[in-house]
Write a protein that holds these residues in place. Structure first.
Motif: not given
Length: 197
Positions: A187-194, A108-113
């Motif tokens: 309950g949104l699915r959150v992942i990070e990518i570098p 649902d959300i992809v956040s930069g890390s």
């Protein structure tokens, strides 16, 4: 075909806006700039772009969160599938836009890390800012059962259908904190990518 848009909140970025938009438009067919009441030459510079990008103008500076909320609503109103947000100060690499869209197919959300991976040419973050980020990120993870490494990166992708579930009220820099709270509540699915630092 995936319908997505890249959006940039902008406030007094006359020194960067042309260069950043030149690069962003190489990777995104649809681009939105939210000009949040700039009082430098940003508004004049954006006039040259209005034939190739969407531009929304806030008449007064309403805040970073308000600019992002305008971008969210634009993406919803215009029925985009995905929205990718990035800053206009040159710190985010537009060439990474397609990767964010691709990753968002399964989240649902992809956040930069900026802390997941080291990149050649990375700069060292200011110590105080890094410590604050680490402390708040740790607290968010503990309180919300998230698994973030960087709670404050502005480079993010969203499924627009998921944005409809959010009711963000903060107009300022606390908006990302409210975003994480609501994402966890719904309950949104959150992942990070570098991303580079």
């Amino acid at each position: 075909m995936t319908k997505w848009i890249a959006a940039l909140p902008v406030y007094n970025e006359a020194n960067y806006v042309d260069e950043v938009l030149t690069e962003v438009t190489q990777y995104a067919d649809n681009v939105l700039v939210v000009n949040d009441g700039s009082n430098d030459a940003t508004t004049e510079r954006l006039q040259r772009w209005e034939s190739s990008v969407h531009v929304l103008h806030h008449q007064q500076n309403r805040g970073y969160g308000a600019a992002l909320k305008s971008a969210f609503q634009f993406a919803i109103d215009n029925r985009y599938e995905f929205l990718v947000t990035l800053d206009c100060d040159g710190q985010h690499q537009p060439k990474r836009l397609p990767r964010f869209v691709s990753a968002c197919q399964d989240a649902d959300i992809v956040s930069g890390s900026r802390y997941l991976e080291r990149f050649a040419g990375d700069s060292e973050p200011p110590t105080q800012r890094l410590l604050i980020n680490q402390k708040i990120t740790r607290q968010l993870n503990e309180l919300l059962c998230l698994d973030l490494t960087d709670a404050f990166c502005g480079f993010k992708a969203y499924q627009v259908e998921s944005l409809k579930l959010l009711d963000i009220e903060d107009n300022g820099y606390a908006m990302p904190l409210e975003l994480w709270v609501q994402a966890a509540m719904r309950g949104l699915r959150v992942i990070e990518i570098p991303v580079p630092l």
